[in-house]
Design an enzyme around this catalytic site. Structure first.
Site, mmCIF file in Angstrom:
data_model
loop_
_atom_site.group_PDB
_atom_site.id
_atom_site.type_symbol
_atom_site.label_atom_id
_atom_site.label_comp_id
_atom_site.label_asym_id
_atom_site.label_seq_id
_atom_site.Cartn_x
_atom_site.Cartn_y
_atom_site.Cartn_z
ATOM 1 N N CYS A 133 0.546 -1.242 -0.033
ATOM 2 C CA CYS A 133 0.055 0.061 0.006
ATOM 3 C C CYS A 133 0.713 1.246 0.001
ATOM 4 C CB CYS A 133 -0.949 -0.161 1.082
ATOM 5 S SG CYS A 133 -1.890 1.631 1.363
ATOM 6 N N CYS A 136 -0.495 3.986 2.167
ATOM 7 C CA CYS A 136 -0.182 3.901 3.566
ATOM 8 C C CYS A 136 1.532 4.121 3.940
ATOM 9 C CB CYS A 136 -0.338 2.298 4.107
ATOM 10 S SG CYS A 136 -2.151 1.797 3.472
ATOM 11 N N ASP A 137 2.200 3.726 3.213
ATOM 12 C CA ASP A 137 3.641 3.458 3.534
ATOM 13 C C ASP A 137 4.543 4.362 2.842
ATOM 14 O OD1 ASP A 137 2.748 1.536 5.475
ATOM 15 O OD2 ASP A 137 2.877 -0.034 3.831
#
Ligand code: NDP
Length: 328
Positions: A133, A136-137
């Site tokens: 992701c 997300c990261d």
């Protein structure tokens, strides 16, 4: 007893909820405890959902769908389904909290899950440089060198997004041409921070406590080489999430839930399925939303045939003098 329990809260689940709620069926949506809103929660700009000419952020789109469903009386529960009893006239949905919800019908719209490479280091180094992701990261890879594996739209989207943070983004693809749509390809080709590594597969993810590289294998001549990296994003597609029903509903050869023709009817009476979990081909937010519509309409017909449908909701006519109209 509920008229309908909708499992899943992506575009298919929420659109089914909007239609079912407007049909006065007071649907319960089991939205998941950590993944409510589905995959679009991990997306940035959605540019191809009709009605948003300037694009919309994935999480904003999902919040709007949820609000629209709740406006008409859908109840959204942030819990996970742990088991299902689908045979017989009463469908039992057991939740993580231990509570059992009962429904006359179920719409199964659980979407699909990130596909894995199947390498040893993948799980071991997950969260330590391996990710599925970018939104997300990506932030953790500021000024780092990273790679994205895959040649589809997801890989192009992730690669482009990651150039906001990383100093260099390799795209590792096993072929010499991409599956991604033309516009996504062109965007990636034009990005000076992206470099393509063609005809290459990741054979091994290197690193003890954190990713420090990958071993690549040429899909042309089998030669191998190491590529130093700080992170690896896997974007090689998705598999339908059927683990709760694989021994309860008929599946297709492609692993999706079997449905009857263009309907959402599964192999079990009173159980309907929608979205990516039935779709091996198109898998777009808008096709999932359309599929959710089909499921809600099928549920309405199913309940009506059993004499269980709710009374149609009545909307006040906006024009004075004209009769109020059924909104269904
Ligand atoms: P796709 O199935 O389209 O692409 C998967 C890619 O990963 C392919 O290039 C495939 O290679 C490669 N791949 C699959 N398995 C492996 C493996 N084990 N090792 C290495 N490579 C592998 O998945 P996407 O997630 O990219 O897209 C899914 C759907 O979502 C599509 O319909 C896409 O259009 C849509 N989408 C749309 C977006 C948008 O429009 N903004 C954004 C993201 C997704 P190969 O080509 O060799 O098969």
């Amino acid at each position: 007893m509920r008229h309908v329990i909708i499992i899943g809260s992506g575009p298919a689940g929420y659109t089914a909820a909007i239609y079912a709620a407007r049909a006065n069926l007071a649907p319960l949506v089991v939205a998941s405890s950590v993944e409510a809103g589905g995959d679009l929660m991990n997306t940035t700009e959605v540019e191809n959902f009709p009605g948003f000419p300037d694009g919309i952020q994935g999480p904003d789109l999902m919040a709007k769908m949820q609000a629209q469903a709740e406006r008409f009386g859908a109840e959204v529960l942030y819990d996970d389904v742990v088991s299902l009893e689908l045979d017989g006239p009463v469908k039992k949905v057991t939740l993580g909290s231990g509570k059992v919800e009962e429904g006359v019908s179920v719409i199964y719209a659980t979407g699909s899950a990130y596909r894995k490479l199947g390498l040893e280091g993948e799980d071991r180094l997950s969260g330590r440089g391996v990710s599925w992701c970018a939104t997300c990261d990506g932030f953790f890879f500021r000024d780092r060198t990273i790679a994205v594996v895959g040649g589809g739209d997801s890989a192009m989207e992730e690669a482009n997004f990651l150039t906001k943070f990383a100093s260099k983004v390799y795209v590792i693809h096993r072929k010499d041409s991409l599956r991604a749509s033309k516009i996504m390809q062109e965007r990636a080709f034009a990005n000076p921070k992206i470099e393509f590594i063609w005809n290459s597969a990741v054979d091994e993810i290197l690193g003890d406590d954190a990713v420090n590289g990958v071993r690549l294998r040429s899909t042309v001549d089998d030669s191998t080489r190491e590529l130093p990296l700080d992170g690896l994003f896997v974007a090689i597609g998705n598999d339908p999430r059927t683990h709760l029903v694989h021994d309860k509903l008929e599946l297709t050869d492609q692993g999706t839930i079997w449905v009857d023709g263009r309907s959402s009817r599964t192999s079990v009476e009173g159980v309907f399925a929608a979205g990516d979990v039935i779709d091996p081909t198109y898998r777009q937010a808008i096709t999932a939303a359309g599929s959710g519509t089909v499921a809600a309409l099928d549920v309405e017909h199913f309940l009506a045939a059993r004499g269980e449908a709710g009374e149609p909701a009545v909307a006040e006519s906006p024009i004075e003098g004209l009769p109020d109209a059924a909104v269904v």
